[in-house]
Design an enzyme around this catalytic site. Structure first.
Site, PDB file in Angstrom:
ATOM      1  N   GLU A  25       0.672  -1.096   0.056  1.00 31.78           N
ATOM      2  CA  GLU A  25       0.012  -0.210   0.058  1.00 31.78           C
ATOM      3  C   GLU A  25       0.807   1.228   0.070  1.00 31.78           C
ATOM      4  OE1 GLU A  25      -3.835   1.863   2.471  1.00 31.78           O
ATOM      5  OE2 GLU A  25      -3.618  -0.308   2.151  1.00 31.78           O
ATOM      6  N   ASP A  28      -3.034  -3.039   3.230  1.00 30.78           N
ATOM      7  CA  ASP A  28      -3.491  -3.122   4.595  1.00 30.78           C
ATOM      8  C   ASP A  28      -4.563  -4.286   4.538  1.00 30.78           C
ATOM      9  OD1 ASP A  28      -1.437  -1.169   5.313  1.00 30.78           O
ATOM     10  OD2 ASP A  28      -2.878   0.255   5.759  1.00 30.78           O
ATOM     11  N   TYR A  30      -0.465  -3.061  13.863  1.00 29.00           N
ATOM     12  CA  TYR A  30      -1.316  -2.257  12.824  1.00 29.00           C
ATOM     13  C   TYR A  30      -2.296  -1.174  13.782  1.00 29.00           C
ATOM     14  CZ  TYR A  30      -4.387  -1.355   9.103  1.00 29.00           C
ATOM     15  OH  TYR A  30      -5.313  -0.797   7.882  1.00 29.00           O
TER      16      TYR A  30
END
Length: 722
Positions: free
Chosen positions: A9, A105, A310
């Site tokens: 990403e 992601d 994350y």
């Protein structure tokens, strides 16, 4: 030999994956190895096309052209990042590439980023999915050993497309309808408008609040502790002054007799691990960081430093597969001030409850916790250090022993009235030691109690009247607003309460990834403003709520959408059926705005007439300065009033504003300093002549060094060398 393209990403994540996979050959927007080619997006490279793509008539905003309902929405490459799209496309379409790994992601939006690129490129090659919660080398290696088939995530992608298309149909049509109907720049959306509505409800509660005085009785004993009056329902407040005065008169000379002593051993466990919203709340409360700032800092700790997992998660628990890695994570973060708590955790046999480990309560990602990568605290700047500190302390607290104490409650009778004193004896600090034993709000009523027995009588008790006033509800801070967006049930009307379960299940309005951006947008559009730490509605924001359709003001609409999007993600509802419903709703919303009798009143109207059409102009303030714009959007005339500059005031050194036009331009400062632009430029030129360059300073310093070449120390050292 055929190769595999890995699509990340962001460049930073792409470089990390490339390093682990041994891709060292640099190319234009990619890194290549013997087996893998790693390339990356820059967030979204592809988006939904603007309305004018479908028909030239949409270039002009007109009410008669609404609603805009193209049959199929098209994808376009975002111009700003078009170069990177071309680089990605080149790699995806190479003849020697036989497979693609999506490494964006792991979530709904990440899936959309990658799949839209693949759709726009029109590539039809086998797809696998990398689904990981941290970007450490170990997590990447483990992830590539456990790649998932791409078809497992097609429904998730369909759900993401449905959400995006629904926002296009409703958001763009409602915004154009409001703007053209009221000839003012107004925007509306299914998340931003309910968020504004919650602030309005809170402001109404404050406005309608009527403070009430309350009274209480406090009895001080000669043993150094105090007792507080309570009624049979454990209330310590009376709202009648007469009753309080009468009780005070009755009990003034009475003794206090201990009638009951209760001792309870209690355990208090640490608060749950952080999800993004909870972390943003604490960072706002403790450090006054905005939600966007906290997310940005977290992103760096995740991507750049790789010390936290994350960030965009709505889970406050971890999964069972993380449990075996916990001690490695404790070792990685257990340095410096955390070493003592970490050492205790490492000695423990970890037995974790469902409040910490629960597979059923983890959606895409588990709670935010440290990674197995050792932290170097000196690499973190001040802000990163503060956010890291919050996460690590919470992580170690959850794994530490509970806080244990003995709660003593003494009940005494004075006359026929009941008085109570509470005290606490700490048996084990447990996790509270990590927070340096700071007192909780709930500890305020606790006091040091002497040894007391049932039946003890205290004479000479000094009874006094206490009084206070009820306080209105507190205004929203950004942290409190984030929490309300996550759990907006109390701001829903009574006939919508049946959707409470749905909205709680779907995680409120917006997502953990988008809420901070929504708040930022509401500030930028001047629908709300911040005074100190509290948020206030502006006149424009208040009027907008009167102008938008009722459905768009309520969190219930989002609840219904999210429920259906979840069904699409599970394969239980077709995207087409959902979009058909959205189109019907869009028609209703536009008609409601079209037929509305409400009027919008500009609160920033000036007395200056537009040089083109003669209508009065509006004053617009933004971060670049202040300007006048014509109230008629079709005219579009603009005129600068003052521009914020980087020039500094010679007196107070604050930034100067540049006012006026042409020869008459003038710098002004809040301190009162005024200076013509021509005078300012002349002063700067004069200062420049007298300014010493770095080169001159270096020459001067060298000359100074020459004077010390034959000092006594140098001679002594020279002799030693011989």
């Amino acid at each position: 030999m055929s190769k595999i393209v890995v699509l990340a990403e962001k460049p930073s994540v792409g470089r990390d994956i490339a390093r682990v996979l041994g891709c060292t050959k640099k190319g234009n927007g990619y890194l290549e190895g013997s087996k893998y080619i790693v390339t990356w997006a820059l967030g979204h490279l592809v988006t939904l096309a603007d309305p004018e793509t479908y028909d030239d008539k949409y270039k002009t905003w007109r009410m008669e052209d609404l609603p805009m309902l193209p049959t199929d929405l098209r994808l376009v490459v975002i111009k700003k990042t078009g170069k990177q799209f071309s680089a990605v496309k080149t790699q995806l379409t190479r003849n020697d590439v036989s497979e693609i790994v999506i490494a964006t992601d792991a979530g709904r939006e990440g899936e959309l980023v990658a799949r839209w690129i693949l759709e726009k490129v029109r590539v039809k090659k086998p797809i696998n999915r990398l689904w990981i919660s941290s970007v450490t080398d170990k997590a990447i290696r483990d992830g590539f050993q456990n790649l998932k088939p791409g078809e497992n995530y097609i429904n998730l992608y369909e759900s993401a497309v449905a959400r995006s298309e629904a926002d296009w149909y409703v958001g763009l049509n409602a915004t154009r309808a409001l703007t053209t109907r009221h000839n003012a720049q107004l925007s509306s959306g299914r998340v931003q408008t309910p968020t504004l509505a919650m602030i309005a409800i809170k402001e109404q509660e404050i406005k309608e609040f009527k403070p009430r005085k309350f009274y209480g009785l406090e009895a001080k004993t000669d043993k150094g502790f105090k007792l507080v009056w309570q009624d049979d329902k454990n209330n310590s407040r009376m709202f009648s002054k007469e009753k309080a005065d009468a009780l005070l008169g009755e009990l003034k000379k009475e003794a206090a007799k201990v009638v009951q002593i209760d001792k309870n051993h209690k355990k208090k466990f640490a608060p749950q691990l952080y999800d993004l919203t909870e972390l943003q709340r604490d960072a706002n409360r403790i450090f006054n960081y905005s939600g966007k700032q906290t997310l940005s800092i977290m992103q760096k700790l995740y991507e750049q430093h790789k010390v936290l997992t994350y960030p965009r998660t709505d889970s406050r628990v971890i999964t069972t597969d993380i449990v075996p890695t916990l001690k490695d994570r404790v070792k990685a973060c257990g340095v410096d001030e955390y070493s003592k708590a970490a050492a205790k955790v490492l000695k423990k046999d970890l037995k974790l409850s469902k409040a910490v480990v629960d597979n059923a309560k983890v959606s895409d990602h588990h709670a935010i916790i440290p990674t197995e990568q050792a932290v170097i605290l000196t690499d973190l700047d001040d802000r990163e250090r503060k956010i890291y500190d919050l996460v690590v302390k919470r992580f170690l607290a959850v794994l530490s022993d509970p806080h244990e104490f003995e709660q003593t409650t003494i009940t005494a009778s004075i006359g026929i009235e009941r008085f109570v004193a509470k005290g606490k004896v700490i048996k084990q600090q447990g996790w509270k030691e990590i927070y340096n034993n700071t007192n909780d709000d709930e500890d305020r009523d606790d006091q040091q109690l002497p040894v007391i027995n049932k039946g003890d009588v205290f004479t000479g008790v000094r009874i006094s009247l206490t009084e206070g006033e009820t306080k209105p509800p507190e205004r929203f801070t950004e942290g409190a607003l984030l929490q309300a967006m996550e759990n907006p049930v109390r701001y829903m009307s009574s006939d919508e309460k049946h959707l409470a379960t749905t909205i709680n299940k779907t995680g409120g309005i917006g997502t953990v990834a988008t809420r901070a951006d929504v708040i930022e947008k509401l500030f930028n559009n001047m629908y709300m403003e911040q005074k100190g730490k509290y948020i206030y509605l502006t006149s424009t924001g208040r009027q907008l709520l009167d102008l938008v359709p009722e459905d768009l003001r309520s969190p219930a609409l989002t609840a219904q959408w999210e429920k259906k999007l979840a069904l699409i993600a599970e394969g239980k509802l077709k995207k087409g059926k959902f979009i058909a419903e959205i189109k019907d709703y869009t028609k209703e919303a536009v008609n409601e705005i079209k037929n509305s009798d409400e009027k919008f009143k500009h609160d920033n109207m000036t007395g200056t007439k537009c040089p083109n059409c003669g209508k009065l102009m509006l004053e617009i303030n933004n971060k670049h300065g202040r300007k006048l714009v014509c109230q008629d959007r079709s005219c579009g005339a603009k005129k600068n009033i003052a521009k914020q500059t980087n020039a500094r005031c010679p007196n107070c050194h604050k930034r100067l504003e540049l006012r006026g036009e042409g020869e008459g331009q003038m710098f002004t400062c809040k301190c009162g300093h005024r200076e013509k632009l021509s005078t300012f430029n002349a002063r700067k030129q004069k200062e420049k002549k007298h300014k010493v360059s770095k080169q001159d300073v270096n020459k001067y310093m060298k000359k100074q060094d020459d004077g010390f070449t034959n000092n006594a120390l140098a001679e002594a050292l020279a002799k030693l060398k011989k």
